[in-house]
Design a protein around this motif. Structure first.
Motif, mmCIF file in Angstrom:
data_model
loop_
_atom_site.group_PDB
_atom_site.id
_atom_site.type_symbol
_atom_site.label_atom_id
_atom_site.label_comp_id
_atom_site.label_asym_id
_atom_site.label_seq_id
_atom_site.Cartn_x
_atom_site.Cartn_y
_atom_site.Cartn_z
ATOM 1 N N UNK A 45 0.835 -1.202 0.000
ATOM 2 C CA UNK A 45 0.000 0.000 0.000
ATOM 3 C C UNK A 45 0.872 1.255 0.000
ATOM 4 N N UNK A 46 2.184 1.083 -0.040
ATOM 5 C CA UNK A 46 3.106 2.211 0.011
ATOM 6 C C UNK A 46 2.737 3.122 1.175
ATOM 7 N N UNK A 47 2.690 2.482 2.330
ATOM 8 C CA UNK A 47 2.296 3.212 3.530
ATOM 9 C C UNK A 47 3.494 4.020 4.003
ATOM 10 N N UNK A 48 3.726 5.073 3.271
ATOM 11 C CA UNK A 48 4.883 5.911 3.541
ATOM 12 C C UNK A 48 4.728 6.651 4.858
ATOM 13 N N UNK A 49 5.827 7.206 5.279
ATOM 14 C CA UNK A 49 5.854 8.040 6.481
ATOM 15 C C UNK A 49 4.748 9.099 6.414
ATOM 16 N N UNK A 50 4.655 9.796 5.282
ATOM 17 C CA UNK A 50 3.678 10.881 5.183
ATOM 18 C C UNK A 50 2.239 10.371 5.168
ATOM 19 N N UNK A 52 1.137 7.637 6.671
ATOM 20 C CA UNK A 52 0.783 7.214 8.030
ATOM 21 C C UNK A 52 0.494 8.413 8.922
ATOM 22 N N UNK A 53 1.302 9.450 8.763
ATOM 23 C CA UNK A 53 1.108 10.651 9.574
ATOM 24 C C UNK A 53 -0.241 11.301 9.276
ATOM 25 N N UNK A 54 -0.525 11.461 7.996
ATOM 26 C CA UNK A 54 -1.791 12.076 7.587
ATOM 27 C C UNK A 54 -2.977 11.263 8.125
ATOM 28 N N UNK A 55 -2.882 9.933 7.973
ATOM 29 C CA UNK A 55 -3.969 9.069 8.434
ATOM 30 C C UNK A 55 -4.177 9.207 9.943
ATOM 31 N N UNK A 68 -6.540 5.539 7.356
ATOM 32 C CA UNK A 68 -5.783 5.330 6.119
ATOM 33 C C UNK A 68 -6.077 6.495 5.193
ATOM 34 N N UNK A 69 -5.067 6.895 4.417
ATOM 35 C CA UNK A 69 -5.292 7.914 3.391
ATOM 36 C C UNK A 69 -5.249 7.245 2.027
ATOM 37 N N UNK A 229 -1.822 7.078 -1.676
ATOM 38 C CA UNK A 229 -1.639 8.521 -1.924
ATOM 39 C C UNK A 229 -0.149 8.850 -1.874
ATOM 40 N N UNK A 230 0.304 9.657 -2.813
ATOM 41 C CA UNK A 230 1.740 9.951 -2.874
ATOM 42 C C UNK A 230 2.163 10.847 -1.698
ATOM 43 N N UNK A 231 3.429 10.738 -1.281
ATOM 44 C CA UNK A 231 3.921 11.562 -0.157
ATOM 45 C C UNK A 231 3.751 13.055 -0.406
ATOM 46 N N UNK A 232 3.854 13.470 -1.657
ATOM 47 C CA UNK A 232 3.700 14.902 -1.962
ATOM 48 C C UNK A 232 2.263 15.355 -1.703
ATOM 49 N N UNK A 233 1.321 14.515 -2.140
ATOM 50 C CA UNK A 233 -0.088 14.843 -1.906
ATOM 51 C C UNK A 233 -0.403 14.793 -0.412
ATOM 52 N N UNK A 234 0.228 13.846 0.288
ATOM 53 C CA UNK A 234 0.024 13.760 1.745
ATOM 54 C C UNK A 234 0.488 15.048 2.411
#
Ligand SMILES: *Cc1c(COP(=O)(O)O)cnc(C)c1O
Length: 382
Positions: A45-50, A52-55, A68-69, A229-234
């Motif tokens: 799911x590419x649960x990137x740092x950003x 996870x933070x946003x979620x 989840x975002x 969702x991409x880190x940039x969008x997050x």
């Protein structure tokens, strides 16, 4: 708990600050060292740092435990539904649904042999439709475009008693105006594209829940259907959340003033806004919402060509489809979101051809009212 205005700016107690920066850093990576990770939660799911933070921030605002975002509201909605129901099970939807969700039910659920019904907005209507295999109740309140409400507390308690999962699309309210999880609902979904993003420039979706037993299956479904969702969008989404509370406050105030103005106007037949005492669900809105929101609809007492002239005469308010942003937008549901429906079905839902839906932005309310006033007078001038 912190006040929402503060929570939007400072969602974490020990706000993690990279390099002593005031804001969060973007980590554009899809690969993490798995040897050093405490939990390999949901690879794929590419649960990137950003992400996870946003979620986590959205889960906090919704008074949930996890979230989840997603790359769109529909990704969050389809994941929520498909993770909760399987073959031969049954879903009850509230009747006034976002067009995409309605089409998802109509086209995707039959392929999976999942049956469904639409309930009216009353509690009794849900109660009557329940079957032994009912697994999910899916609600939208306030609804699009007539802003009808569904009694969340009552339905949540009833569903829980029968082992049915409840999902609420909270897009129209945002967590500032309504927190369904605190009323007993299991899962909240959002089109972040609307109020959470708030600037008409960022497509995304979100899901939050206080029910920990549901997390694993939602994560698993999210992973299989993609939609990360991409880190940039997050980053943009997190930045937008900082102003959520003040944007919503302004939109609530503007919408009430505009609803009151239109309500007394001779060229307006009917105004739909939960904040008006004349609204069908006003008492319920007082009970379950903290604010009445920035969405309202009204019927113009004019022929179609005059309504077209009215829309063309607006200079601040833009005829456009989306909603929830800082710019005020207006649309005719019969010509846009509900165009694919048969006219008869539309009328049955109460959506007349002269109905307009207004998403109120954060402009000055006097300017918005002046814009409506001038456009109405130009529409009827000859
Ligand atoms: C826009 C919208 C959606 C769909 O969200 P997308 O981000 O466009 O996929 C779902 N529910 C409601 C109430 C919406 O307004």
């Amino acid at each position: 708990m912190k006040n929402f205005k503060t929570l939007c700016i400072h969602p974490f107690d020990n706000n993690q600050r990279d390099e002593n920066a005031a804001t969060v850093a973007v980590h554009p990576t899809t690969a993490y060292n798995y040897l050093d990770q405490e939990e390999l939660q949901y690879p794929g799911f590419y649960s990137t740092y950003n992400q996870k933070r946003l979620a986590k921030i959205i889960a906090k605002l919704e008074e949930g435990n996890w979230g989840l975002a997603f790359s769109s509201g529909m990704a969050a909605i389809s994941t929520a539904i498909l993770s909760m129901v399987k073959q031969h099970e049954h879903v009850i939807f509230s009747r006034d649904l976002y067009g995409g969700t309605w089409r998802f039910a109509e086209e995707e659920l039959p392929k999976r042999t999942i049956s469904f019904d639409y309930a009216n907005n009353s509690f009794d209507s849900f109660k009557e439709l329940i079957r032994p295999n009912t697994k999910l109740i899916y609600l939208e309140t306030p609804s699009n475009p007539l802003l009808r409400l569904v009694p969340l507390k009552e339905i949540a308690a009833f569903a829980r008693k029968h082992g049915i999962i409840t999902v609420v699309d909270n897009t129209f309210s945002s967590p500032i105006n309504q927190r369904p999880l605190s009323l007993g609902i299991d899962i909240v979904v959002h089109s972040g594209t609307k109020y959470l993003g708030g600037h008409n420039d960022l497509p995304y979706g979100a899901l939050a829940s206080g029910n920990d037993t549901l997390e694993a299956s939602v994560l698993s479904t999210a992973k299989m259907y993609g939609g990360s969702l991409s880190p940039y969008q997050c980053y943009l989404a997190e930045r937008s959340l900082k102003t959520l509370a003040i944007r919503i406050q302004q939109q609530n105030q503007n919408a009430l003033k505009i609803a009151e103005y239109l309500n007394g106007h001779t060229l307006v037949d009917q105004v739909y806004y939960p904040g008006l005492t004349s609204h069908h669900d006003h008492q319920l809105a007082l009970d379950q919402m903290d604010g009445f929101g920035g969405m309202l609809s009204f019927e113009l007492n004019m022929e179609a060509d005059r309504i077209y002239k009215f829309l063309k005469s607006l200079s601040l308010i833009r005829p456009a489809l989306s909603l929830g942003g800082v710019e005020s937008l207006i649309c005719s549901p019969a010509e846009t979101s509900h165009k694919s429906m048969l006219a008869r079905d539309r009328l049955e839902l109460g959506i007349k051809d002269n109905l307009l839906r207004l998403s109120v932005g954060i402009e000055d309310q006097h300017d918005l009212i002046a814009d409506l006033k001038l456009a109405m007078s130009q529409a009827v001038a000859d």
